[in-house]
Design a protein around this motif. Sequence first.
Motif, PDB file in Angstrom:
ATOM      1  N   UNK A  77     103.352   7.771-111.601  1.00 15.13           N
ATOM      2  CA  UNK A  77     104.873   7.706-111.208  1.00 15.13           C
ATOM      3  C   UNK A  77     105.024   8.219-109.747  1.00 15.13           C
ATOM      4  N   UNK A  78     106.114   7.590-109.296  1.00 19.90           N
ATOM      5  CA  UNK A  78     106.782   7.692-107.937  1.00 19.90           C
ATOM      6  C   UNK A  78     107.955   7.004-107.505  1.00 19.90           C
ATOM      7  N   UNK A  79     108.442   7.455-106.645  1.00 19.85           N
ATOM      8  CA  UNK A  79     109.884   7.104-106.138  1.00 19.85           C
ATOM      9  C   UNK A  79     109.692   6.102-104.809  1.00 19.85           C
ATOM     10  N   UNK A  80     109.785   4.817-104.957  1.00 23.05           N
ATOM     11  CA  UNK A  80     109.398   3.826-103.917  1.00 23.05           C
ATOM     12  C   UNK A  80     110.576   3.786-102.782  1.00 23.05           C
ATOM     13  N   UNK A  81     111.393   4.464-102.882  1.00 21.28           N
ATOM     14  CA  UNK A  81     112.453   4.506-101.688  1.00 21.28           C
ATOM     15  C   UNK A  81     111.919   5.573-100.788  1.00 21.28           C
ATOM     16  N   UNK A  82     110.586   6.151-101.001  1.00 17.36           N
ATOM     17  CA  UNK A  82     109.858   7.308-100.205  1.00 17.36           C
ATOM     18  C   UNK A  82     108.683   6.497 -99.826  1.00 17.36           C
ATOM     19  N   UNK A  94      96.521   7.058-105.689  1.00 16.34           N
ATOM     20  CA  UNK A  94      96.229   7.177-107.122  1.00 16.34           C
ATOM     21  C   UNK A  94      95.603   5.869-107.920  1.00 16.34           C
ATOM     22  N   UNK A  95      96.363   4.845-107.698  1.00 18.16           N
ATOM     23  CA  UNK A  95      95.873   3.559-108.265  1.00 18.16           C
ATOM     24  C   UNK A  95      94.490   3.294-107.750  1.00 18.16           C
ATOM     25  N   UNK A 148      98.149  -1.216 -98.676  1.00 15.31           N
ATOM     26  CA  UNK A 148      97.632  -0.195 -98.789  1.00 15.31           C
ATOM     27  C   UNK A 148      96.432  -0.463-100.190  1.00 15.31           C
ATOM     28  N   UNK A 149      97.154  -1.558-100.936  1.00 14.39           N
ATOM     29  CA  UNK A 149      95.896  -2.013-101.864  1.00 14.39           C
ATOM     30  C   UNK A 149      95.057  -3.243-101.588  1.00 14.39           C
ATOM     31  N   UNK A 150      95.012  -3.550-100.267  1.00 14.76           N
ATOM     32  CA  UNK A 150      94.364  -4.802 -99.930  1.00 14.76           C
ATOM     33  C   UNK A 150      92.908  -4.564-100.161  1.00 14.76           C
TER      34      UNK A 150
END
Length: 291
Positions: free
Chosen positions: A65-70, A80-81, A126-128
């Motif tokens: 869970x997270x707020x993607x505007x931040x 976390x992923x 970040x997930x590259x």
Amino acid sequence: MTNTAETRTVVVTGASSGIGRASAETFARMGWHVIGTGRNPERCEEAVTALRKMAAPGARVDFVRGDFSEMADVRRVASEIAALTDRIHVLVNNAGGVRDGLYRTSEGLEATFAANHLAPFLLTRELLPQLERAAAKSPAGTVRVIAVSSSGHMGCPDMNWDDLMMLENFAPAQAYCQAKLANLLFTRELNRRLAGKGIVAQAMHPGRVSSNFASHGDEAMQSYMSQNECITPEQPARTIVWMATDPEVGRKGGRYFHDLAEAEPAPQACDDAAAERLWKESERILDTVGC
Ligand SMILES: NC(=O)c1ccc[n+]([C@@H]2O[C@H](COP(=O)([O-])OP(=O)(O)OC[C@H]3O[C@@H](n4cnc5c(N)ncnc54)[C@H](OP(=O)(O)O)[C@@H]3O)[C@@H](O)[C@H]2O)c1
């Protein structure tokens, strides 16, 4: 945590509702390792419970869970992923939508541009490592980044380069259309940058979909959506899953799809110079918030 050779891993952002949730359900039924993201605690809880119930034997479902505007939250979600998987075969950048006005986030960013464009830009960056690790062990073109954009991009003739977050002259619908044009330009430049790595980036328009989408918008958006016929989220989800798996879709990236077929984006979405400029501007903005 490592994956078995047979298990493919998909990250679906915005999987707590609508199109993202319907897509995540299909991947779970297909036996994938599904990592969903969402913002609202109750919707996330409900979605993860339902997804686990319907998942095929051998599938695995995680939720972050997270707020993607931040942007700090986007980075935390990415880490976390990364703790859940060392390889990602498909990243579906779906989370987003309209707002009913101008909201500045705690980092000073405009929320529509932040959640719809900067968040997928940062999350993908970040997930590259996880995408590249999957690509190194997969046939070329089978590792994919999919952007859920919108035909609304056609309503934006160009990026508002002098004020990308429209802070001087904000209008919710224009801000949304510009962010969806940004999805297409980002896809174009991402695809160019990843071409040598066997990863393809594609974008799609889901259609007018019955979901929570309008509930976050202003009155004009709510009445537009309620007065027009909408399709179910399962319909665009079919296209997303097809885009994640069909061999032809992996042949060449940087394309735009709708309803199980390639579609023609607006000319301003096919501008290589604008795509490169947006990439640099996005890096510059993220730099200002320490990301
Ligand atoms: N519906 C349409 O007619 C339509 C048309 C064209 C394009 N699209 C695009 O399709 C995508 C999915 O929309 P949808 O129709 O499925 O709407 P939806 O039912 O509202 O789902 C949006 C998803 O994105 C998440 N999300 C939105 N803003 C977020 C934020 N700031 N931080 C973290 N997560 C956020 C939501 O999380 P929570 O629910 O947990 O808050 C939800 O999981 C969006 O990118 C939208 O722009 C939709």
